[in-house]
Design a protein around this motif. Structure first.
Motif, PDB file in Angstrom:
ATOM      1  N   THR A  88       0.597  -1.718  -0.349  1.00  0.00           N
ATOM      2  CA  THR A  88       0.461   0.293   0.368  1.00  0.00           C
ATOM      3  C   THR A  88       0.271   1.759  -0.011  1.00  0.00           C
ATOM      4  O   THR A  88       0.980   2.236  -0.645  1.00  0.00           O
ATOM      5  CB  THR A  88      -0.966  -0.489   1.067  1.00  0.00           C
ATOM      6  OG1 THR A  88      -1.880  -0.992   1.254  1.00  0.00           O
ATOM      7  CG2 THR A  88      -1.702   1.166   1.116  1.00  0.00           C
ATOM      8  N   GLU A 165      -9.752  -2.885  -5.971  1.00  0.00           N
ATOM      9  CA  GLU A 165     -10.607  -3.093  -5.137  1.00  0.00           C
ATOM     10  C   GLU A 165      -9.940  -4.110  -3.693  1.00  0.00           C
ATOM     11  O   GLU A 165     -11.028  -3.450  -2.420  1.00  0.00           O
ATOM     12  CB  GLU A 165     -11.353  -4.009  -5.257  1.00  0.00           C
ATOM     13  CG  GLU A 165     -13.200  -4.260  -4.964  1.00  0.00           C
ATOM     14  CD  GLU A 165     -13.750  -2.884  -4.373  1.00  0.00           C
ATOM     15  OE1 GLU A 165     -14.366  -2.776  -3.599  1.00  0.00           O
ATOM     16  OE2 GLU A 165     -14.008  -2.006  -5.178  1.00  0.00           O
ATOM     17  N   LEU A 168      -8.167  -1.935  -1.509  1.00  0.00           N
ATOM     18  CA  LEU A 168      -8.855  -1.426  -0.973  1.00  0.00           C
ATOM     19  C   LEU A 168      -9.624  -2.179   0.470  1.00  0.00           C
ATOM     20  O   LEU A 168     -10.148  -1.168   1.540  1.00  0.00           O
ATOM     21  CB  LEU A 168     -10.039  -0.512  -2.126  1.00  0.00           C
ATOM     22  CG  LEU A 168     -11.233   0.704  -0.602  1.00  0.00           C
ATOM     23  CD1 LEU A 168     -10.462   1.628  -0.460  1.00  0.00           C
ATOM     24  CD2 LEU A 168     -11.990   1.329  -2.129  1.00  0.00           C
ATOM     25  N   VAL A 222      -9.405   5.703   2.999  1.00  0.00           N
ATOM     26  CA  VAL A 222      -9.916   5.944   2.437  1.00  0.00           C
ATOM     27  C   VAL A 222     -10.508   6.545   0.628  1.00  0.00           C
ATOM     28  O   VAL A 222     -10.126   6.384  -0.006  1.00  0.00           O
ATOM     29  CB  VAL A 222     -11.484   4.570   2.539  1.00  0.00           C
ATOM     30  CG1 VAL A 222     -12.263   4.324   1.739  1.00  0.00           C
ATOM     31  CG2 VAL A 222     -10.695   3.946   3.426  1.00  0.00           C
ATOM     32  N   PHE A 226      -9.416   6.096  -2.827  1.00  0.00           N
ATOM     33  CA  PHE A 226     -10.534   6.307  -3.684  1.00  0.00           C
ATOM     34  C   PHE A 226     -10.281   6.941  -4.579  1.00  0.00           C
ATOM     35  O   PHE A 226     -11.086   7.448  -5.468  1.00  0.00           O
ATOM     36  CB  PHE A 226     -11.710   6.446  -3.131  1.00  0.00           C
ATOM     37  CG  PHE A 226     -12.995   6.277  -3.525  1.00  0.00           C
ATOM     38  CD1 PHE A 226     -12.981   5.115  -4.202  1.00  0.00           C
ATOM     39  CD2 PHE A 226     -13.889   7.179  -3.920  1.00  0.00           C
ATOM     40  CE1 PHE A 226     -14.255   4.511  -5.522  1.00  0.00           C
ATOM     41  CE2 PHE A 226     -15.062   7.036  -4.300  1.00  0.00           C
ATOM     42  CZ  PHE A 226     -15.350   5.443  -5.607  1.00  0.00           C
ATOM     43  N   THR A 241     -18.888   1.713  -3.426  1.00  0.00           N
ATOM     44  CA  THR A 241     -17.453   1.997  -2.077  1.00  0.00           C
ATOM     45  C   THR A 241     -17.694   3.139  -1.571  1.00  0.00           C
ATOM     46  O   THR A 241     -17.807   2.903   0.144  1.00  0.00           O
ATOM     47  CB  THR A 241     -16.292   2.257  -3.091  1.00  0.00           C
ATOM     48  OG1 THR A 241     -16.000   1.307  -4.187  1.00  0.00           O
ATOM     49  CG2 THR A 241     -15.387   2.699  -2.013  1.00  0.00           C
TER      50      THR A 241
END
Length: 364
Positions: A88, A165, A168, A222, A226, A241
């Motif tokens: 990440t 995804e 996330l 997030v 995103f 989402t």
């Protein structure tokens, strides 16, 4: 924060993806065996004794669930912290080796850890007799979105959002593990040390603050992630989402509110506005879980819902205060019968109690 917009490969992030269902099933079986043959059979009784045995069924199940969830989250944190940070925030990918010259990849480890987290949610949904609607929505949503991201990665030629995804989902899971591990410990200590009010006050305040701060940081992380990948999302993910995140955040804020109520209750006890007896005598029987513990009580007695108990108590009080006409007639009839029978009983018993003259013995 970097998520490798150009380097995240659009292909199945793990060779274990087709076996995700098998992995989840095996973990659920393992949780059952640990719960049934270890925790409930002897370990909790040996460790806690009467403090565990005196809990009612609802709170005993919650107590067991907090041990399993806390231990599993601690294990996930130890195993997954390195691959999560490397993928990440660093330059590794899901296909990078977990260790040098290893056939195990970062994606393999994160996939197994994600199945462990989903197994915790599935176990709680099945095992606990009561769970709040917000918590149920959180667990069901997390399982669905996590399993969907893994299933989509198998058909990677047509599902180009599968990898990002999944990453996330890992971000959601990471915040859940880090900031919601302490609440599990807090509820366990709440059962074991109900009289240590200063300790519990500080513990509940810390739990409330950490879950709230974790929700804020999770929301920021997030939506930054995103938004940075906005061009890569399909329209369905752009809609779903944010909705999922609102559900997850609502659950965490609900937990913060509950721990704040528990903190305030300990404050009232310490200030003398509520006694230890009121805490000990509480018999609400409501769930004691992270999501739906009732801050107004322990729940070691009556398992009936509060409304049912309240209505029963009100009905009993009304019956005592204002007896019905039928009850009054029965009482009056019994009193009249007692008044009539008393002389008869005395008349029949009195002669038998008097001494009889002895006519056969001559007088001296």
């Amino acid at each position: 924060m970097s998520i490798h917009k150009q380097t995240v490969p659009v292909r199945a992030f793990s060779r274990l993806a087709p076996f995700a269902g098998l992995i989840l099933s095996m973990i659920c079986i393992l949780l059952f065996m640990v719960r049934y043959y270890v925790l409930e059979s002897f370990l909790l009784r040996r460790c806690y004794g009467a403090r565990y045995l005196r809990l009612n069924d609802v709170n005993r199940r919650g107590f067991v669930n907090h041990h399993i969830a806390g231990a599993m989250k601690a294990l996930i944190f130890i195993v997954a912290v390195y691959p999560f940070l490397a993928v990440t925030f660093a330059r590794a990918t899901l296909h990078s080796a977990y260790t040098p010259h290893s056939i195990v990849t970062m994606g393999d480890v994160l996939l197994v850890c994600s199945q462990m987290l989903m197994a915790i949610y599935a176990f709680e949904l099945i095992y606990r007799p009561r769970i709040s609607p917000v918590a149920a929505a959180h667990h069901i949503g997390a399982i669905m979105v996590g399993q969907s991201s893994i299933a989509m990665s198998i058909n990677y030629a047509h599902e180009q959002n599968a990898d990002i995804e999944f990453i996330l989902c890992c971000v959601w899971g990471a915040f859940d593990i880090v900031f919601e591990l302490l609440p599990h410990v807090a509820i366990i200590l709440y059962r074991l040390r109900p009289g240590q009010h200063i300790f519990l006050r500080n513990l509940f305040l810390t739990s409330a603050v950490t879950t709230f701060v974790g929700t804020v940081f999770e929301t920021i992380t997030v939506f930054v992630l995103f938004g940075s990948l906005w061009d890569k999302w399909r329209i369905s993910f752009k809609v779903v989402t944010p909705i999922l995140h609102v559900v997850f955040a609502a659950t965490q804020l609900h937990g913060s509110r509950i721990f704040w109520k528990l903190y305030r209750r300990q404050q009232r006890i310490l200030s003398g506005h509520e006694s230890d007896e009121e805490q000990a005598d509480d018999k609400t029987g409501k769930p004691d879980g992270l999501e739906d513990i009732d801050a107004e009580g322990d729940g070691d007695g009556d398992d009936r819902p509060e409304k049912e108990k309240a209505s029963g108590t009100a009905a009993t009080s009304a019956a005592v205060a204002m007896p019905s006409s039928e009850s009054t007639e029965r009482i009056e009839a019994a009193a009249a019968a007692a008044a009539v029978d008393k002389p008869v009983v005395r008349a029949s018993v009195l002669p038998l109690s008097l001494p009889l003259p002895d006519f056969g013995r001559p007088a001296s």
